[in-house]
Design a protein around this motif. Structure first.
Motif, PDB file in Angstrom:
ATOM      1  N   VAL A   1       4.731 -65.462 -20.545  1.00 44.74           N
ATOM      2  CA  VAL A   1       5.179 -65.993 -19.257  1.00 44.74           C
ATOM      3  C   VAL A   1       5.827 -67.364 -19.445  1.00 44.74           C
ATOM      4  O   VAL A   1       6.917 -67.632 -18.915  1.00 44.74           O
ATOM      5  N   TYR A   2       5.173 -68.250 -20.211  1.00 38.49           N
ATOM      6  CA  TYR A   2       5.745 -69.571 -20.485  1.00 38.49           C
ATOM      7  C   TYR A   2       7.131 -69.421 -21.117  1.00 38.49           C
ATOM      8  O   TYR A   2       8.087 -70.105 -20.713  1.00 38.49           O
ATOM      9  N   GLY A   3       7.229 -68.560 -22.128  1.00 38.89           N
ATOM     10  CA  GLY A   3       8.501 -68.385 -22.817  1.00 38.89           C
ATOM     11  C   GLY A   3       9.582 -67.841 -21.910  1.00 38.89           C
ATOM     12  O   GLY A   3      10.740 -68.284 -21.964  1.00 38.89           O
ATOM     13  N   SER A   4       9.232 -66.894 -21.069  1.00 39.60           N
ATOM     14  CA  SER A   4      10.208 -66.285 -20.173  1.00 39.60           C
ATOM     15  C   SER A   4      10.698 -67.266 -19.117  1.00 39.60           C
ATOM     16  O   SER A   4      11.886 -67.280 -18.764  1.00 39.60           O
ATOM     17  N   ILE A   5       9.801 -68.105 -18.607  1.00 35.13           N
ATOM     18  CA  ILE A   5      10.203 -69.090 -17.609  1.00 35.13           C
ATOM     19  C   ILE A   5      11.143 -70.125 -18.214  1.00 35.13           C
ATOM     20  O   ILE A   5      12.173 -70.475 -17.623  1.00 35.13           O
ATOM     21  N   ASN A   6      10.810 -70.612 -19.401  1.00 36.02           N
ATOM     22  CA  ASN A   6      11.679 -71.608 -20.032  1.00 36.02           C
ATOM     23  C   ASN A   6      13.027 -70.995 -20.408  1.00 36.02           C
ATOM     24  O   ASN A   6      14.079 -71.624 -20.219  1.00 36.02           O
ATOM     25  N   SER A   7      13.014 -69.776 -20.913  1.00 37.83           N
ATOM     26  CA  SER A   7      14.253 -69.085 -21.241  1.00 37.83           C
ATOM     27  C   SER A   7      15.092 -68.863 -19.980  1.00 37.83           C
ATOM     28  O   SER A   7      16.322 -69.025 -20.002  1.00 37.83           O
ATOM     29  N   GLY A   8      14.429 -68.507 -18.885  1.00 40.21           N
ATOM     30  CA  GLY A   8      15.133 -68.305 -17.618  1.00 40.21           C
ATOM     31  C   GLY A   8      15.784 -69.572 -17.111  1.00 40.21           C
ATOM     32  O   GLY A   8      16.853 -69.531 -16.489  1.00 40.21           O
ATOM     33  N   SER A   9      15.156 -70.708 -17.377  1.00 32.73           N
ATOM     34  CA  SER A   9      15.757 -71.984 -16.991  1.00 32.73           C
ATOM     35  C   SER A   9      16.975 -72.303 -17.849  1.00 32.73           C
ATOM     36  O   SER A   9      17.987 -72.809 -17.358  1.00 32.73           O
ATOM     37  N   VAL A  10      16.896 -71.984 -19.145  1.00 33.62           N
ATOM     38  CA  VAL A  10      18.006 -72.259 -20.061  1.00 33.62           C
ATOM     39  C   VAL A  10      19.250 -71.468 -19.674  1.00 33.62           C
ATOM     40  O   VAL A  10      20.369 -72.001 -19.702  1.00 33.62           O
ATOM     41  N   VAL A  11      19.086 -70.196 -19.322  1.00 34.13           N
ATOM     42  CA  VAL A  11      20.271 -69.383 -19.007  1.00 34.13           C
ATOM     43  C   VAL A  11      20.914 -69.785 -17.691  1.00 34.13           C
ATOM     44  O   VAL A  11      22.036 -69.363 -17.392  1.00 34.13           O
ATOM     45  N   SER A  12      20.251 -70.610 -16.899  1.00 29.36           N
ATOM     46  CA  SER A  12      20.834 -71.077 -15.638  1.00 29.36           C
ATOM     47  C   SER A  12      21.791 -72.243 -15.848  1.00 29.36           C
ATOM     48  O   SER A  12      22.432 -72.701 -14.897  1.00 29.36           O
ATOM     49  N   LYS A  13      21.881 -72.721 -17.086  1.00 31.98           N
ATOM     50  CA  LYS A  13      22.762 -73.840 -17.430  1.00 31.98           C
ATOM     51  C   LYS A  13      23.798 -73.384 -18.447  1.00 31.98           C
ATOM     52  O   LYS A  13      23.644 -72.348 -19.086  1.00 31.98           O
ATOM     53  N   PHE A  14      24.826 -74.204 -18.645  1.00 28.33           N
ATOM     54  CA  PHE A  14      25.923 -73.825 -19.527  1.00 28.33           C
ATOM     55  C   PHE A  14      25.564 -73.989 -20.996  1.00 28.33           C
ATOM     56  O   PHE A  14      25.977 -73.195 -21.834  1.00 28.33           O
ATOM     57  N   SER A  15      24.791 -75.024 -21.343  1.00 24.76           N
ATOM     58  CA  SER A  15      24.477 -75.264 -22.752  1.00 24.76           C
ATOM     59  C   SER A  15      23.123 -74.681 -23.106  1.00 24.76           C
ATOM     60  O   SER A  15      22.352 -74.261 -22.240  1.00 24.76           O
ATOM     61  N   ALA A  16      22.811 -74.684 -24.416  1.00 19.02           N
ATOM     62  CA  ALA A  16      21.599 -74.032 -24.915  1.00 19.02           C
ATOM     63  C   ALA A  16      20.338 -74.853 -24.708  1.00 19.02           C
ATOM     64  O   ALA A  16      19.234 -74.330 -24.860  1.00 19.02           O
ATOM     65  N   THR A  17      20.458 -76.145 -24.400  1.00 15.73           N
ATOM     66  CA  THR A  17      19.264 -76.993 -24.271  1.00 15.73           C
ATOM     67  C   THR A  17      19.176 -77.739 -22.937  1.00 15.73           C
ATOM     68  O   THR A  17      18.152 -78.343 -22.641  1.00 15.73           O
ATOM     69  N   GLU A  18      20.234 -77.681 -22.143  1.00 16.41           N
ATOM     70  CA  GLU A  18      20.259 -78.461 -20.901  1.00 16.41           C
ATOM     71  C   GLU A  18      19.142 -78.064 -19.941  1.00 16.41           C
ATOM     72  O   GLU A  18      18.584 -78.898 -19.230  1.00 16.41           O
ATOM     73  N   GLY A  19      18.797 -76.785 -19.920  1.00 14.36           N
ATOM     74  CA  GLY A  19      17.812 -76.317 -18.957  1.00 14.36           C
ATOM     75  C   GLY A  19      16.376 -76.308 -19.450  1.00 14.36           C
ATOM     76  O   GLY A  19      15.479 -75.817 -18.747  1.00 14.36           O
ATOM     77  N   LEU A  20      16.097 -76.842 -20.637  1.00 17.46           N
ATOM     78  CA  LEU A  20      14.742 -76.806 -21.188  1.00 17.46           C
ATOM     79  C   LEU A  20      13.749 -77.542 -20.287  1.00 17.46           C
ATOM     80  O   LEU A  20      14.037 -78.624 -19.778  1.00 17.46           O
ATOM     81  N   LEU A  21      12.564 -76.952 -20.146  1.00 17.94           N
ATOM     82  CA  LEU A  21      11.525 -77.500 -19.284  1.00 17.94           C
ATOM     83  C   LEU A  21      10.361 -78.037 -20.104  1.00 17.94           C
ATOM     84  O   LEU A  21      10.135 -77.603 -21.238  1.00 17.94           O
ATOM     85  N   THR A  22       9.601 -78.948 -19.530  1.00 20.43           N
ATOM     86  CA  THR A  22       8.334 -79.376 -20.121  1.00 20.43           C
ATOM     87  C   THR A  22       7.250 -78.378 -19.721  1.00 20.43           C
ATOM     88  O   THR A  22       7.448 -77.533 -18.836  1.00 20.43           O
ATOM     89  N   PHE A  23       6.091 -78.464 -20.357  1.00 18.86           N
ATOM     90  CA  PHE A  23       4.986 -77.591 -19.972  1.00 18.86           C
ATOM     91  C   PHE A  23       4.617 -77.793 -18.500  1.00 18.86           C
ATOM     92  O   PHE A  23       4.316 -76.839 -17.783  1.00 18.86           O
ATOM     93  N   GLU A  24       4.645 -79.033 -18.058  1.00 24.45           N
ATOM     94  CA  GLU A  24       4.287 -79.319 -16.667  1.00 24.45           C
ATOM     95  C   GLU A  24       5.269 -78.663 -15.706  1.00 24.45           C
ATOM     96  O   GLU A  24       4.870 -78.116 -14.651  1.00 24.45           O
ATOM     97  N   GLN A  25       6.552 -78.692 -16.045  1.00 20.31           N
ATOM     98  CA  GLN A  25       7.561 -78.059 -15.187  1.00 20.31           C
ATOM     99  C   GLN A  25       7.427 -76.542 -15.206  1.00 20.31           C
ATOM    100  O   GLN A  25       7.613 -75.880 -14.186  1.00 20.31           O
ATOM    101  N   ILE A  26       7.101 -75.979 -16.367  1.00 22.12           N
ATOM    102  CA  ILE A  26       6.876 -74.535 -16.450  1.00 22.12           C
ATOM    103  C   ILE A  26       5.702 -74.136 -15.564  1.00 22.12           C
ATOM    104  O   ILE A  26       5.763 -73.159 -14.802  1.00 22.12           O
ATOM    105  N   GLU A  27       4.618 -74.885 -15.645  1.00 25.66           N
ATOM    106  CA  GLU A  27       3.422 -74.565 -14.873  1.00 25.66           C
ATOM    107  C   GLU A  27       3.659 -74.743 -13.381  1.00 25.66           C
ATOM    108  O   GLU A  27       3.077 -74.025 -12.554  1.00 25.66           O
ATOM    109  N   GLU A  28       4.540 -75.674 -13.016  1.00 24.99           N
ATOM    110  CA  GLU A  28       4.901 -75.833 -11.609  1.00 24.99           C
ATOM    111  C   GLU A  28       5.627 -74.588 -11.105  1.00 24.99           C
ATOM    112  O   GLU A  28       5.367 -74.112  -9.994  1.00 24.99           O
ATOM    113  N   ARG A  29       6.502 -74.024 -11.920  1.00 27.41           N
ATOM    114  CA  ARG A  29       7.207 -72.803 -11.529  1.00 27.41           C
ATOM    115  C   ARG A  29       6.257 -71.607 -11.468  1.00 27.41           C
ATOM    116  O   ARG A  29       6.440 -70.704 -10.644  1.00 27.41           O
ATOM    117  N   MET A  30       5.236 -71.620 -12.308  1.00 20.84           N
ATOM    118  CA  MET A  30       4.229 -70.559 -12.237  1.00 20.84           C
ATOM    119  C   MET A  30       3.491 -70.612 -10.905  1.00 20.84           C
ATOM    120  O   MET A  30       3.203 -69.576 -10.298  1.00 20.84           O
TER     121      MET A  30
END
Length: 348
Positions: A307-336
């Protein structure tokens, strides 16, 4: 001492989106292929354009550091204008670069990423130093003194270091995660089996897993169909063949269909995190490295790590570059918390 050492590629990535590009499907009796096409001999307007630093070694090192780990990176650069761009990019990324290799005898990796209107991409890659990492280039003391080694896909001559690298780490009590690329997989299953035996976590996409095991996933039928409740029997066979040691966790990703993990007892499934897709570049790096980091954070909770991996990956694909959308653990857990119904299932 770094908690995590990553090794992989570093590139200057030029993203180009042209909405005049066509997606052409070609189908035969046993396969279907899709191609991005442009009118031959034409001059087309670029819809969107960006330049960034990427590559598996870069993307995963930045993600581990963003998730709070003391991270060192190993990759190989030339001494050219592009290397200056890579090094400048890391100025505020909190990644230790003391173990990278830089030499005037090679060039820095460079890629042109053609992004379709659907968000998928075709990559034109010049490997440069990424395909020239040698055993003598590696600071093995840095690996011996870390807790975790993450190996992103290696290519060209660099694949020769994969076996001695993971063998050394495993024999020195270092946890190993391998995200094997096609250059290594093409050497055959018997070669890859030596790599798999030393890896605590193995991550491949579905196409790589089929290539590695020589098990083809047959077209969906009433007997052989993917679903959230029943896993395709061919994929079950793939997961079981890839798991060659009791202590391993094997993960196979399947693009928009989600991701599967197998620990020898249960098969875990996690769907793709819902959201807009701008570019899929870096999605695999984000997922695999976040999964490995989350296994540490969650005390080896495989389902939650998916779940953590899928949420962070989902954030990355919402941006143009490969690292712009990376989340912290706290941000991932907020989305959970924001989407409590989004979760994994055990479907074996």
């Amino acid at each position: 001492m770094s908690n995590i050492v990553t090794i992989g590629s570093a590139t200057i990535d030029v993203f180009v989106r042209c909405d005049d590009a066509n997606i052409v499907s070609v189908q035969s009796t046993d396969k279907k292929s899709e191609f991005m096409s442009y009118k031959y001999g034409s001059k087309l307007e670029i819809t969107d354009f960006d330049t960034n630093v990427g590559g598996g070694g870069v993307n995963t090192a930045v993600n581990f550091a963003n998730l709070g780990f003391d991270t060192s990176a190993i990759f190989k650069l030339g001494e050219d204008i592009y290397s200056k761009g890579v090094l400048k990019y890391f100025e505020n990324k909190r990644v230790n670069l003391s173990h990278i290799i830089q030499t005037p005898k090679t060039t820095t990796g460079f890629s042109i990423i053609l992004v379709s209107f659907e968000g998928d991409r075709t990559v034109l890659a010049h490997r440069g130093g990424n395909g020239e990492i040698k055993k003598d280039d590696i600071d093995f003391d840095a690996i011996k003194n870390t807790k975790f080694l993450y190996v992103a896909p290696l290519n060209g001559k660099s694949t020769k270091i994969l076996e001695p690298l993971v063998d050394f780490a495993h024999n020195n009590g270092v946890k190993v995660c391998v995200n094997a690329g096609t250059s290594s997989i093409k050497k055959g299953f018997e070669y890859m089996k030596k790599i798999l035996e030393d890896a605590d976590v193995v991550v491949m996409n579905k196409e790589e897993a089929q290539m590695c095991t020589k098990i083809e996933i047959r077209p969906d039928t009433s007997e052989h169909k993917f679903s959230e409740e029943k896993i395709h029997p061919d994929l079950v066979d793939i997961l079981k063949k890839l798991k060659v040691k009791d202590y391993q966790v094997v993960v196979v990703t399947d693009g928009g269909n989600g991701a599967y993990a197998y620990n020898g007892k249960n098969i875990f499934y996690c769907p793709v995190y819902p959201g807009k897709v701008v570019s899929t570049l870096g999605a695999g790096d984000a997922f695999a490295s976040t999964f490995c980091a989350s296994m540490n954070r969650t005390n080896m909770d495989i389902g939650k790590s998916l779940v953590y991996g899928s949420i962070n990956s989902g954030s990355v694909v919402s941006k143009f570059s490969a690292t712009e959308g990376l989340l912290t653990f706290e941000q991932i857990e907020e989305r959970m918390r924001e989407l409590p119904d989004y979760n994994y299932k055990i479907i074996d």
